[in-house]
Design an enzyme around this catalytic site. Sequence first.
Site, PDB file in Angstrom:
ATOM      1  N   LYS A   1       0.816  -1.219   0.000  1.00  0.00           N
ATOM      2  CA  LYS A   1       0.000   0.000   0.000  1.00  0.00           C
ATOM      3  C   LYS A   1       0.848   1.266   0.000  1.00  0.00           C
ATOM      4  O   LYS A   1       0.424   2.289  -0.551  1.00  0.00           O
ATOM      5  CB  LYS A   1      -0.971  -0.022   1.186  1.00  0.00           C
TER       6      LYS A   1
ATOM      7  N   GLU B   1      -1.504   7.907   7.998  1.00  0.00           N
ATOM      8  CA  GLU B   1      -2.267   8.815   7.141  1.00  0.00           C
ATOM      9  C   GLU B   1      -3.096   9.730   8.021  1.00  0.00           C
ATOM     10  O   GLU B   1      -3.517   9.308   9.104  1.00  0.00           O
ATOM     11  CB  GLU B   1      -3.263   8.025   6.263  1.00  0.00           C
TER      12      GLU B   1
ATOM     13  N   HIS C   1     -16.750   6.270   0.470  1.00  0.00           N
ATOM     14  CA  HIS C   1     -15.841   5.407  -0.277  1.00  0.00           C
ATOM     15  C   HIS C   1     -16.329   5.380  -1.724  1.00  0.00           C
ATOM     16  O   HIS C   1     -17.392   4.842  -2.014  1.00  0.00           O
ATOM     17  CB  HIS C   1     -15.847   4.005   0.338  1.00  0.00           C
TER      18      HIS C   1
ATOM     19  N   HIS D   1     -16.168  -3.502   7.781  1.00  0.00           N
ATOM     20  CA  HIS D   1     -15.349  -3.558   6.564  1.00  0.00           C
ATOM     21  C   HIS D   1     -15.892  -4.523   5.514  1.00  0.00           C
ATOM     22  O   HIS D   1     -15.172  -4.944   4.621  1.00  0.00           O
ATOM     23  CB  HIS D   1     -13.884  -3.875   6.896  1.00  0.00           C
TER      24      HIS D   1
ATOM     25  N   LYS E   1     -18.677  -4.652   2.544  1.00  0.00           N
ATOM     26  CA  LYS E   1     -19.637  -3.850   1.796  1.00  0.00           C
ATOM     27  C   LYS E   1     -20.996  -4.543   1.839  1.00  0.00           C
ATOM     28  O   LYS E   1     -21.071  -5.770   1.783  1.00  0.00           O
ATOM     29  CB  LYS E   1     -19.166  -3.680   0.345  1.00  0.00           C
TER      30      LYS E   1
ATOM     31  N   ASN F   1      -7.245  -2.047  -6.322  1.00  0.00           N
ATOM     32  CA  ASN F   1      -7.513  -3.485  -6.363  1.00  0.00           C
ATOM     33  C   ASN F   1      -7.246  -3.985  -7.774  1.00  0.00           C
ATOM     34  O   ASN F   1      -7.821  -3.483  -8.734  1.00  0.00           O
ATOM     35  CB  ASN F   1      -8.959  -3.776  -5.975  1.00  0.00           C
TER      36      ASN F   1
ATOM     37  N   ARG G   1      -8.042  -6.670  -9.429  1.00  0.00           N
ATOM     38  CA  ARG G   1      -8.872  -7.863  -9.654  1.00  0.00           C
ATOM     39  C   ARG G   1     -10.278  -7.445 -10.058  1.00  0.00           C
ATOM     40  O   ARG G   1     -10.653  -6.279  -9.935  1.00  0.00           O
ATOM     41  CB  ARG G   1      -8.960  -8.666  -8.349  1.00  0.00           C
TER      42      ARG G   1
ATOM     43  N   ARG H   1     -25.817  -6.991  -1.488  1.00  0.00           N
ATOM     44  CA  ARG H   1     -25.128  -8.249  -1.184  1.00  0.00           C
ATOM     45  C   ARG H   1     -25.982  -9.026  -0.189  1.00  0.00           C
ATOM     46  O   ARG H   1     -26.270  -8.533   0.902  1.00  0.00           O
ATOM     47  CB  ARG H   1     -23.766  -7.983  -0.566  1.00  0.00           C
TER      48      ARG H   1
END
Length: 447
Positions: free
Chosen positions: A116, A200, A208, A235, A237, A289, A291, A337
């Site tokens: 990262k 940070e 997001h 964390h 979604k 990401n 992917r 989801r």
Amino acid sequence: MFEKVLIANRGEIALRIHRACREMGIKTVAVHSTADANAMNVRLADETVCIGPPPARESYLNIAAILSAATITGADAIHPGLGFLAEDANFAATVEEHGFTFIGPSPEHIRLMGNKVAAKEAARRLGIPTVPGSADSVPDVTAAEAAVCAIGYPVLIKASAGGGGRGMKVARNAAELARLLPIAQHEAASFFGCGEVYLERHLERPRHVEIQVLGDGKGGIIHLGERDCSLQRSHQKVLEETPSPALNCTEREQLGTLAVAALGEIGYRSAGTLEFLYQDGEFFFIEMNTRLQVEHPISEMISGIDIVREQLCIAAGVPFGYRQSDVKLCGHAIECRINAENSENFRPSPGRVTGYHPPGGLGVRVDSALYDGYEVPPYYDSLVSKLIIHGKSRNECLMRLRRALEEYVIGGIDTTIPLHQRLAVAPEFIDGDYDIHWLEEFVRRAK
Ligand code: MV4
């Protein structure tokens, strides 16, 4: 084009990839653990290979077993899907070394974005705004305090090899920083096998927002707009939508132009997503990401582009047959989801599905490997279905979502459908007035 693709995954995403292959006349090989012998994607595949017992470490993460399966079935290429080996640079390299095509980015890009700190540095170099933070990992409290001088409190301690939020810690002053730094380093080492952490500035109430891109590996890049993924708990979604209700046209275009320029510069190949935090009209890159993502269907619904088909074409070396100006983003899409979990306490609810009645009709898509009589195994992620709704406007999409959620019946197990039904009528959600913390509060309030 490939003749035969091995799909190194399970569940709805394995089925999603199978469907794209089928439509392209490509034969599929399903690999599966003993727990997934009766899965829908296994039933539909042209060939199947059992690669091990239920624990993922011995099956879906077993590189030797997957490569053996590819060899004995004569597959040309391997699609890793998401999770499991999808962002394992060594897996991608090993697949290629064995003479198969890896359907995804280059191992170098996977490795770069997996770190990262390196990913942020690369983003900054490419002109993408990042969250103010330490330029490098911070080895000790002295280095951390020096970094904070330029950032200011509160700061967030993150794992360099992390992602997904595990092990993050907020420090609001020097005492907290000194106390939490060694804990964060210890957790990073045990979660990710690398104890390096970085700092940070902590953004208190961001959204997001992520942008979907496709690269042909030759400098050609297109984007499919953004997705707002702020509705999450722990964390994970829960619901994603596109376009984001928070952005105006100018911001959307700005984000797209930025992403396309940056990824074109590095010659990115395959599907990828740039993740940003958005607060007070500003974007800050946090991670990339490398992917296919769970929420990719909402971008497909507004663009009409089949992202998995594109991944297959790109991996086969077929250049883009269109450019950015050919991509028209139409209407609004939402994904819910649906997990095999209790909708109040979120405890997993594996077991046999008795009665399965998915919704249908215009603008309704269900990506799921469920069927009547299927037994949801207890060993894996609890995601069992994705309800994807498309409408001409956000309001049409919301009306249609409520209708589809009313129709959807999954018997025998608990699911999060009731949570989505409550969410779909919540005033803040209807107004698009939410940030990354709002859903956690909504769930708490409901208790
Ligand atoms: C942050 C942040 C606030 N400030 N970084 C969590 C997952 C990882 N991908 C990044 N995450 C965050 N990074 C700064 N500087 C807040 C989060 C965060 C979050 C981000 C996206 C979606 C949900 C989230 C939930 C909690 C914290």
